[in-house]
Write a protein that holds these residues in place. Structure first.
Motif, PDB file in Angstrom:
ATOM      1  N   CYS A   1     -55.797 -14.991 -45.510  1.00  0.00           N
ATOM      2  CA  CYS A   1     -55.778 -16.023 -44.481  1.00  0.00           C
ATOM      3  C   CYS A   1     -54.318 -16.372 -44.205  1.00  0.00           C
ATOM      4  CB  CYS A   1     -56.545 -17.252 -44.952  1.00  0.00           C
ATOM      5  SG  CYS A   1     -56.566 -18.615 -43.777  1.00  0.00           S
ATOM      6  N   ALA A   2     -54.022 -16.691 -42.948  1.00  0.00           N
ATOM      7  CA  ALA A   2     -52.656 -17.078 -42.595  1.00  0.00           C
ATOM      8  C   ALA A   2     -52.416 -18.543 -42.938  1.00  0.00           C
ATOM      9  CB  ALA A   2     -52.416 -16.840 -41.114  1.00  0.00           C
ATOM     10  N   GLU A   3     -51.229 -18.820 -43.387  1.00  0.00           N
ATOM     11  CA  GLU A   3     -50.854 -20.197 -43.705  1.00  0.00           C
ATOM     12  C   GLU A   3     -51.048 -21.089 -42.488  1.00  0.00           C
ATOM     13  OE1 GLU A   3     -46.736 -20.577 -44.751  1.00  0.00           O
ATOM     14  OE2 GLU A   3     -47.077 -22.403 -45.916  1.00  0.00           O
ATOM     15  N   GLY A   4     -51.621 -22.281 -42.718  1.00  0.00           N
ATOM     16  CA  GLY A   4     -51.859 -23.218 -41.633  1.00  0.00           C
ATOM     17  C   GLY A   4     -53.207 -23.074 -40.963  1.00  0.00           C
ATOM     18  N   ARG A   5     -53.845 -21.931 -41.165  1.00  0.00           N
ATOM     19  CA  ARG A   5     -55.175 -21.731 -40.579  1.00  0.00           C
ATOM     20  C   ARG A   5     -56.249 -22.196 -41.559  1.00  0.00           C
ATOM     21  NH1 ARG A   5     -54.640 -18.043 -36.276  1.00  0.00           N
ATOM     22  NH2 ARG A   5     -56.734 -18.759 -35.723  1.00  0.00           N
ATOM     23  N   ALA A   6     -57.477 -22.312 -41.049  1.00  0.00           N
ATOM     24  CA  ALA A   6     -58.605 -22.653 -41.914  1.00  0.00           C
ATOM     25  C   ALA A   6     -59.048 -21.415 -42.679  1.00  0.00           C
ATOM     26  CB  ALA A   6     -59.751 -23.201 -41.089  1.00  0.00           C
ATOM     27  N   ALA A   7     -59.257 -21.578 -43.960  1.00  0.00           N
ATOM     28  CA  ALA A   7     -59.796 -20.495 -44.785  1.00  0.00           C
ATOM     29  C   ALA A   7     -61.275 -20.772 -45.001  1.00  0.00           C
ATOM     30  CB  ALA A   7     -59.066 -20.428 -46.124  1.00  0.00           C
ATOM     31  N   ASN A   8     -62.096 -19.789 -44.630  1.00  0.00           N
ATOM     32  CA  ASN A   8     -63.548 -19.930 -44.762  1.00  0.00           C
ATOM     33  C   ASN A   8     -64.059 -18.922 -45.781  1.00  0.00           C
ATOM     34  OD1 ASN A   8     -64.236 -21.838 -42.410  1.00  0.00           O
ATOM     35  ND2 ASN A   8     -62.992 -20.263 -41.442  1.00  0.00           N
TER      36      ASN A   8
ATOM     37  N   ARG B   1     -60.855 -13.478 -54.481  1.00  0.00           N
ATOM     38  CA  ARG B   1     -59.401 -13.666 -54.564  1.00  0.00           C
ATOM     39  C   ARG B   1     -58.890 -13.942 -53.155  1.00  0.00           C
ATOM     40  NH1 ARG B   1     -55.779 -12.862 -58.341  1.00  0.00           N
ATOM     41  NH2 ARG B   1     -57.332 -11.876 -59.668  1.00  0.00           N
ATOM     42  N   LEU B   2     -58.491 -15.190 -52.905  1.00  0.00           N
ATOM     43  CA  LEU B   2     -57.968 -15.598 -51.601  1.00  0.00           C
ATOM     44  C   LEU B   2     -56.450 -15.561 -51.635  1.00  0.00           C
ATOM     45  CD1 LEU B   2     -58.398 -16.877 -48.759  1.00  0.00           C
ATOM     46  CD2 LEU B   2     -58.205 -19.107 -49.889  1.00  0.00           C
ATOM     47  N   THR B   3     -55.881 -14.838 -50.687  1.00  0.00           N
ATOM     48  CA  THR B   3     -54.425 -14.788 -50.551  1.00  0.00           C
ATOM     49  C   THR B   3     -54.026 -15.453 -49.248  1.00  0.00           C
ATOM     50  OG1 THR B   3     -54.337 -12.714 -51.787  1.00  0.00           O
ATOM     51  CG2 THR B   3     -52.394 -13.293 -50.483  1.00  0.00           C
ATOM     52  N   ILE B   4     -53.166 -16.442 -49.335  1.00  0.00           N
ATOM     53  CA  ILE B   4     -52.651 -17.108 -48.133  1.00  0.00           C
ATOM     54  C   ILE B   4     -51.303 -16.477 -47.811  1.00  0.00           C
ATOM     55  CG2 ILE B   4     -52.044 -19.289 -47.033  1.00  0.00           C
ATOM     56  CD1 ILE B   4     -54.996 -19.020 -47.891  1.00  0.00           C
TER      57      ILE B   4
ATOM     58  N   THR C   1     -52.524 -23.613 -47.362  1.00  0.00           N
ATOM     59  CA  THR C   1     -51.106 -23.484 -47.701  1.00  0.00           C
ATOM     60  C   THR C   1     -50.951 -22.370 -48.743  1.00  0.00           C
ATOM     61  OG1 THR C   1     -51.092 -24.992 -49.594  1.00  0.00           O
ATOM     62  CG2 THR C   1     -50.892 -25.985 -47.403  1.00  0.00           C
ATOM     63  N   LEU C   2     -49.719 -21.979 -48.982  1.00  0.00           N
ATOM     64  CA  LEU C   2     -49.466 -20.916 -49.952  1.00  0.00           C
ATOM     65  C   LEU C   2     -50.008 -21.291 -51.332  1.00  0.00           C
ATOM     66  CD1 LEU C   2     -45.815 -19.904 -48.948  1.00  0.00           C
ATOM     67  CD2 LEU C   2     -47.966 -18.854 -48.236  1.00  0.00           C
ATOM     68  N   ARG C   3     -50.036 -22.583 -51.634  1.00  0.00           N
ATOM     69  CA  ARG C   3     -50.525 -23.041 -52.933  1.00  0.00           C
ATOM     70  C   ARG C   3     -52.034 -22.904 -53.085  1.00  0.00           C
ATOM     71  NH1 ARG C   3     -47.734 -28.848 -53.223  1.00  0.00           N
ATOM     72  NH2 ARG C   3     -48.336 -28.722 -51.040  1.00  0.00           N
ATOM     73  N   ASP C   4     -52.724 -22.578 -51.993  1.00  0.00           N
ATOM     74  CA  ASP C   4     -54.170 -22.351 -52.068  1.00  0.00           C
ATOM     75  C   ASP C   4     -54.511 -20.930 -52.484  1.00  0.00           C
ATOM     76  OD1 ASP C   4     -54.542 -24.493 -49.210  1.00  0.00           O
ATOM     77  OD2 ASP C   4     -54.939 -24.976 -51.322  1.00  0.00           O
ATOM     78  N   THR C   5     -53.509 -20.081 -52.652  1.00  0.00           N
ATOM     79  CA  THR C   5     -53.762 -18.726 -53.156  1.00  0.00           C
ATOM     80  C   THR C   5     -54.338 -18.823 -54.563  1.00  0.00           C
ATOM     81  OG1 THR C   5     -52.044 -17.666 -51.818  1.00  0.00           O
ATOM     82  CG2 THR C   5     -52.655 -16.579 -53.880  1.00  0.00           C
ATOM     83  N   ALA C   6     -55.554 -18.270 -54.747  1.00  0.00           N
ATOM     84  CA  ALA C   6     -56.267 -18.439 -56.010  1.00  0.00           C
ATOM     85  C   ALA C   6     -57.531 -17.598 -55.980  1.00  0.00           C
ATOM     86  CB  ALA C   6     -56.633 -19.913 -56.221  1.00  0.00           C
ATOM     87  N   VAL C   7     -58.233 -17.559 -57.115  1.00  0.00           N
ATOM     88  CA  VAL C   7     -59.584 -16.997 -57.153  1.00  0.00           C
ATOM     89  C   VAL C   7     -60.562 -18.161 -57.016  1.00  0.00           C
ATOM     90  CG1 VAL C   7     -61.285 -15.728 -58.499  1.00  0.00           C
ATOM     91  CG2 VAL C   7     -58.863 -15.081 -58.613  1.00  0.00           C
TER      92      VAL C   7
END
Lengths: 112, 110
Positions: free
Chosen positions: B12-19, B105-108, B79-85
């Protein structure tokens, strides 16, 4: 509130040695849990406790023992360490069954 | 507890909604949907849970379909800090324990 505190953060054990992983929480939570996480894998439940004096086995209890003499503390004991017990160990607690868990920061254990 | 199915990875791109989707087609009436995330090397962090109504808190929103066979976790401004499993877990209220699967595994990306 410190939350859930685990010690030590890192430990290297030789095969056959024993150790106790400490876990304490200051939130007066009734439920406490021990999980292990192998590299690249999800968490597996080792033991859990629903209150002081009560413990029960999870998915992977072999090689471990626990006790719950107080509400705050839930130590995990490894009696005869084996290489298969190399893992990251997480302790968690919750106030009751329906609420979210609070996890500690983990203990990284290597058995050589 | 019912089994869940999640994609192995997402970007997901930073600033966008991650679904983040989760399928739990065998969920039963008394089972809740829980979401946790695990940022690299840290202990898992509780995000949100729900039964059948949509839920929102300061971290995320949880949308559960009317038939309850699937759900979506929404991080509104990633945000980049949302990168996580991210782990989706189905559990009955009376269950003593939480069972973790493999998660997504979500990568922002910046």
């Amino acid at each position: 509130n410190a939350g859930v505190t685990q010690t030590p953060k890192f430990r290297i054990l030789k095969i056959g040695q024993s150790m106790t992983l400490q876990c304490t929480q200051d939130m007066n939570h009734n439920y406490m849990y021990w999980y292990r996480q192998d590299p690249g894998m999800g968490l597996k439940l080792i033991y859990y406790s629903v209150g002081a004096g009560i413990t029960d086995k999870g998915e992977v209890p072999n090689g471990y023992n626990v006790s719950r003499s107080t509400t705050e503390d839930f130590p995990l004991r490894l009696e005869l360490a084996a290489p298969s017990q190399t893992s990251v160990y997480f302790c968690a607690s919750s106030l009751n069954q329906g609420l979210g868990y609070t996890f500690g920061s983990g203990t990284r254990l290597t058995v050589v | 507890d019912a089994k869940t199915t999640q994609p192995t990875s997402m970007d997901c791109a930073e600033g966008r909604a991650a679904n983040l989707p989760c399928n739990h087609s065998t969920i039963s009436g008394n089972e809740y949907v829980y979401w946790y995330r695990q940022i690299h090397s840290q202990g898992p962090q509780y995000i949100i849970h729900g039964l059948k109504n949509n839920e929102t808190n300061e971290m995320a929103s949880l949308i559960i379909t009317e038939d309850r066979k699937s759900s979506t976790l929404i991080l509104p401004h990633a945000t980049l800090r949302d990168t996580a499993v991210y782990y989706c877990i189905v559990r009955s209220q009376g269950a003593q324990k939480l069972v973790f699967g493999q998660g997504t595994r979500l990568t922002i990306n910046p």
